[in-house]
Structures are given as structure tokens and as C-alpha cells.
Design a protein around this motif. Sequence first.
Motif, PDB file in Angstrom:
ATOM      1  N   UNK A 149       0.669  -1.269   0.048  1.00  0.00           N
ATOM      2  CA  UNK A 149       0.037   0.163  -0.054  1.00  0.00           C
ATOM      3  C   UNK A 149       0.789   1.377   0.061  1.00  0.00           C
ATOM      4  N   UNK A 150       1.934   1.258   0.772  1.00  0.00           N
ATOM      5  CA  UNK A 150       2.922   2.279   0.585  1.00  0.00           C
ATOM      6  C   UNK A 150       3.544   2.798  -0.661  1.00  0.00           C
ATOM      7  N   UNK A 151       3.939   1.611  -1.381  1.00  0.00           N
ATOM      8  CA  UNK A 151       4.292   1.916  -2.831  1.00  0.00           C
ATOM      9  C   UNK A 151       3.471   2.426  -3.593  1.00  0.00           C
ATOM     10  N   UNK A 152       2.398   2.047  -3.484  1.00  0.00           N
ATOM     11  CA  UNK A 152       1.131   2.243  -4.343  1.00  0.00           C
ATOM     12  C   UNK A 152       0.776   3.632  -4.106  1.00  0.00           C
ATOM     13  N   UNK A 153       0.583   3.994  -2.837  1.00  0.00           N
ATOM     14  CA  UNK A 153       0.246   5.512  -2.506  1.00  0.00           C
ATOM     15  C   UNK A 153       1.424   6.536  -3.156  1.00  0.00           C
ATOM     16  N   UNK A 154       2.549   6.121  -3.106  1.00  0.00           N
ATOM     17  CA  UNK A 154       3.713   6.873  -3.613  1.00  0.00           C
ATOM     18  C   UNK A 154       3.469   7.068  -4.835  1.00  0.00           C
ATOM     19  N   UNK A 155       3.102   5.940  -5.588  1.00  0.00           N
ATOM     20  CA  UNK A 155       3.084   5.858  -7.190  1.00  0.00           C
ATOM     21  C   UNK A 155       1.684   6.809  -7.650  1.00  0.00           C
ATOM     22  N   UNK A 156       0.708   6.808  -6.757  1.00  0.00           N
ATOM     23  CA  UNK A 156      -0.435   7.874  -6.959  1.00  0.00           C
ATOM     24  C   UNK A 156       0.119   9.227  -6.982  1.00  0.00           C
ATOM     25  N   UNK A 157       0.703   9.449  -5.777  1.00  0.00           N
ATOM     26  CA  UNK A 157       1.125  10.832  -5.636  1.00  0.00           C
ATOM     27  C   UNK A 157       2.361  11.576  -6.654  1.00  0.00           C
ATOM     28  N   UNK A 158       3.148  10.437  -7.092  1.00  0.00           N
ATOM     29  CA  UNK A 158       4.102  10.868  -8.284  1.00  0.00           C
ATOM     30  C   UNK A 158       3.509  11.051  -9.600  1.00  0.00           C
ATOM     31  N   UNK A 159       2.061  10.615  -9.756  1.00  0.00           N
ATOM     32  CA  UNK A 159       1.391  10.712 -10.890  1.00  0.00           C
ATOM     33  C   UNK A 159       1.876   9.439 -11.752  1.00  0.00           C
ATOM     34  N   UNK A 160       2.272   8.454 -11.421  1.00  0.00           N
ATOM     35  CA  UNK A 160       2.841   7.351 -12.348  1.00  0.00           C
ATOM     36  C   UNK A 160       1.695   6.219 -12.650  1.00  0.00           C
ATOM     37  N   UNK A 161       0.509   6.274 -11.819  1.00  0.00           N
ATOM     38  CA  UNK A 161      -0.379   5.277 -12.037  1.00  0.00           C
ATOM     39  C   UNK A 161      -1.801   5.926 -11.893  1.00  0.00           C
TER      40      UNK A 161
END
Length: 189
Positions: free
Chosen positions: A36-48
Motif C-alpha cells: 500500500x505504501x508503494x502504491x500511494x507513493x506512485x499515485x502521488x508521483x502521478x505514475x499510475x
Amino acid sequence: MTIHVHPFVSPEACPALVLNADYRPLSYYPLSLWSWQDTIKAVFLDRVNIVSEYDRAVCSPSFSMRLPSVVSLKTYVKPSRIPAFTRFNVFLRDRFTCQYCGAREDLTFDHVIPRSKGGLTTWENVVAACSPCNLRKGDRLPLEVEMLPFQKPYAPSVQDLHQNGRLFPPNYLHDSWMDYLYWDTELDP
């Protein structure tokens, strides 16, 4: 920033299925999952892009967000046509079975021709072996100890690994993932 998750649910129980930009999983074996941490980070970095969400949220003093259960990459990643040589893929090629006795527990990998005798760490020289067989064979050639692998080691294709992987589906599959997983159909190589 401190993030709090609903107290009754462990966030570790909420991995996200990661899809390529074409909405296919990045990998089936192992299944492409992010914490969940990696997923939230990717959301905030606009990668997913968030495709589906859990009914659980993470909260900080300034925002609240439902945990993504399925995300897709915004940029397409070309899948490899040649499987990576990894311990997991050797085990998958050999169907998680010791190639000397058939055991399925305590697996290691064994160099058929030992490294000390010039054997390389390659698909064609490494097999899955249980610890007792690996210790028994030790630093000797297969004929010296009458321990020939059940199957000659080989470099598998992506299709070989997909076919074997269907025999070992993950222990946990969230309902929101099912539209993107195809365990019983032929996969593109």
C-alpha cells in the motif's frame, strides 16, 4: 506526514494489483503486487491511474484516501520475452519440486556441475533441490553420487513459466483483481 489506517485492518492486507498501461498484469508469476505504501507513493508521483479501491482508507490530518486495490501504469512497460534467471523462476520451471527426490519443502538450488568444477550459474546448470539432497550431493558430479536430475535443466520460455505458474495460483486474490487475471486462458508470450 503521518498516515493512519482504519484500526481494524492491517494495511499490509491491502496490496494493489499492478497493471501495465494495456491493463494486463506486469507479471503473473509472481503476481505483480505493490504494498500500500508503494502504491500511494506512485499515485502521488502521478505514475499510475487508480482502477479500483478497497473499502479501507488512509488518513492524515489534511487528507483521506481510499487504498487502491488495482492500479495501471501511465506509461507502457514492454514485457520481457526472455525470463530473468532468478531463484523463483528456477523453482517455477522445476514446479517447486526437488529434481533429485521429488520433495516440495526446504528448497534451495543446486549447481548440477558444481561451481568448484567449472559449473556456471545458468539455466542449463541449476536445478531446484531440497536441502538434504543438496547437502548429500555436495561438491560432486551427479554420476559420482548417482544423483541425476529428473529433468535436464533448460532455459524456459516465458510461456513455460506461465504454464507452470497456472499450477500454483496465489493464496490470495481480491475480488477487484479478477477482471484482470486470466488463469485458465492462453497468455501471449
